[in-house]
Design an enzyme around this catalytic site. Structure first.
Site, PDB file in Angstrom:
ATOM      1  N   HIS A  15       0.844  -1.206   0.000  1.00 56.15           N
ATOM      2  CA  HIS A  15       0.000   0.000   0.000  1.00 56.15           C
ATOM      3  C   HIS A  15       0.878   1.255   0.000  1.00 56.15           C
ATOM      4  O   HIS A  15       0.627   2.210  -0.729  1.00 56.15           O
ATOM      5  CB  HIS A  15      -0.890   0.045   1.259  1.00 56.15           C
ATOM      6  N   LYS A  39     -18.245  -5.784   7.826  1.00 63.22           N
ATOM      7  CA  LYS A  39     -17.034  -6.539   8.173  1.00 63.22           C
ATOM      8  C   LYS A  39     -16.586  -6.180   9.574  1.00 63.22           C
ATOM      9  O   LYS A  39     -16.731  -5.038   9.998  1.00 63.22           O
ATOM     10  CB  LYS A  39     -15.907  -6.171   7.206  1.00 63.22           C
ATOM     11  N   ARG A  88      -1.568  -6.280  -8.374  1.00 68.20           N
ATOM     12  CA  ARG A  88      -0.349  -7.026  -8.062  1.00 68.20           C
ATOM     13  C   ARG A  88      -0.087  -8.128  -9.082  1.00 68.20           C
ATOM     14  O   ARG A  88       1.027  -8.370  -9.491  1.00 68.20           O
ATOM     15  CB  ARG A  88      -0.461  -7.663  -6.663  1.00 68.20           C
ATOM     16  N   SER A 126      -3.119  -7.749   2.906  1.00 69.76           N
ATOM     17  CA  SER A 126      -3.507  -7.526   4.311  1.00 69.76           C
ATOM     18  C   SER A 126      -4.034  -8.817   4.928  1.00 69.76           C
ATOM     19  O   SER A 126      -3.778  -9.103   6.096  1.00 69.76           O
ATOM     20  CB  SER A 126      -4.589  -6.450   4.392  1.00 69.76           C
TER      21      SER A 126
HETATM   22  O1  PNS Z   1      -8.812  -2.831  -0.060  1.00 73.35           O
HETATM   23  P1  PNS Z   1     -10.018  -3.450  -0.698  1.00 73.35           P
HETATM   24  O2  PNS Z   1     -10.820  -4.200   0.333  1.00 73.35           O
HETATM   25  O3  PNS Z   1      -9.667  -4.295  -1.899  1.00 73.35           O
HETATM   26  O4  PNS Z   1     -10.920  -2.223  -1.219  1.00 73.35           O
HETATM   27  C1  PNS Z   1     -12.140  -2.442  -1.872  1.00 73.35           C
HETATM   28  C2  PNS Z   1     -12.939  -1.120  -2.007  1.00 73.35           C
HETATM   29  C3  PNS Z   1     -13.073  -0.428  -0.668  1.00 73.35           C
HETATM   30  C4  PNS Z   1     -12.192  -0.210  -2.962  1.00 73.35           C
HETATM   31  C5  PNS Z   1     -14.323  -1.485  -2.612  1.00 73.35           C
HETATM   32  O5  PNS Z   1     -14.892  -2.510  -1.869  1.00 73.35           O
HETATM   33  C6  PNS Z   1     -15.259  -0.291  -2.638  1.00 73.35           C
HETATM   34  O6  PNS Z   1     -15.109   0.596  -3.452  1.00 73.35           O
HETATM   35  N1  PNS Z   1     -16.245  -0.287  -1.709  1.00 73.35           N
HETATM   36  C7  PNS Z   1     -17.172   0.797  -1.514  1.00 73.35           C
HETATM   37  C8  PNS Z   1     -18.566   0.416  -1.973  1.00 73.35           C
HETATM   38  C9  PNS Z   1     -18.689   0.519  -3.471  1.00 73.35           C
HETATM   39  O7  PNS Z   1     -18.469   1.546  -4.069  1.00 73.35           O
HETATM   40  N2  PNS Z   1     -19.033  -0.629  -4.081  1.00 73.35           N
HETATM   41  C10 PNS Z   1     -19.178  -0.738  -5.513  1.00 73.35           C
HETATM   42  C11 PNS Z   1     -17.851  -1.034  -6.168  1.00 73.35           C
HETATM   43  S1  PNS Z   1     -18.047  -1.250  -7.906  1.00 73.35           S
END
Ligand code: PNS
Length: 178
Positions: A15, A39, A88, A126
């Site tokens: 990150h 979560k 990645r 993570s």
């Molecule tokens: O670090 P992560 O868990 O891979 O991040 C995922 C994240 C937070 C970027 C994604 O889950 C997100 O954007 N969540 C917010 C809700 C949302 O916008 N959902 C629709 C995504 S198309």
């Protein structure tokens, strides 16, 4: 201005590598931590915010924020023009592509920019860091020293409170028997 949304539970060297790269191509970068009520995180949103703030204090154009709800709504609210995400390996690509295209459908003016972290972080996640730290394994190569300390404190405390619970349970049984 770009946002770098994610869970960051905990933030890893991967990150931070991406934050460094993003800070060089965007005038301003906001690390946006998702508040996800579905979560149960290892670190609270406040803990993660504080940790990322400490780790990015050297960057003048990086700040840390938290958000709830859709990433596109948050991006619109803070007037971001781009969403930064790290890829990645090929395995990340399918999910990231789906999310980028869905976000584009929801907000066509918002661009997703993918960057690759340094290849030596390509296996760091993570989830694996949490798993290794929970079992007492070494995570020094995967997370900054500050995060390693916080993980040790968290799991050390968890172990101690389990030990305390077990010893008070033994005490309770002894009392019942006597
Ligand atoms: O670090 P992560 O868990 O891979 O991040 C995922 C994240 C937070 C970027 C994604 O889950 C997100 O954007 N969540 C917010 C809700 C949302 O916008 N959902 C629709 C995504 S198309």
């Amino acid at each position: 201005m770009a946002i770098y949304p994610g869970s960051f539970d905990p933030p890893t060297k991967g990150h931070l590598d991406l934050i460094a790269r993003g800070s060089r191509i965007f005038d301003e970068l906001v690390v946006a931590i998702l508040r996800n009520p579905e979560k149960t995180p290892l670190f609270s949103v406040e803990e993660r915010k504080e940790m990322i703030e400490l780790l990015t204090s050297g960057y003048k154009n990086v700040r840390v924020d938290t958000f709830e709800g859709l990433t596109v709504d948050y991006a619109t609210r803070v007037r971001a023009t781009a969403v930064l995400r790290g890829i990645r390996a090929i395995s990340d690509y399918e999910y990231e592509l789906q999310m980028a295209l869905m976000n584009r459908k929801l907000q066509p003016s918002l661009e997703t920019v993918f960057m690759m972290p340094a290849e030596h972080y390509s296996y760091v996640s993570s989830r694996l860091v949490r798993e290794i730290a929970a079992m007492g394994g070494p995570v020094g190569a995967l997370v900054p020293g500050l995060i390693e300390q916080r993980l040790r404190a968290k799991f050390g405390a968890a172990k101690r409170s389990k030990a305390t619970a077990a010893s008070s349970e033994r005490g309770r049984k002894r009392n019942l028997q006597s």
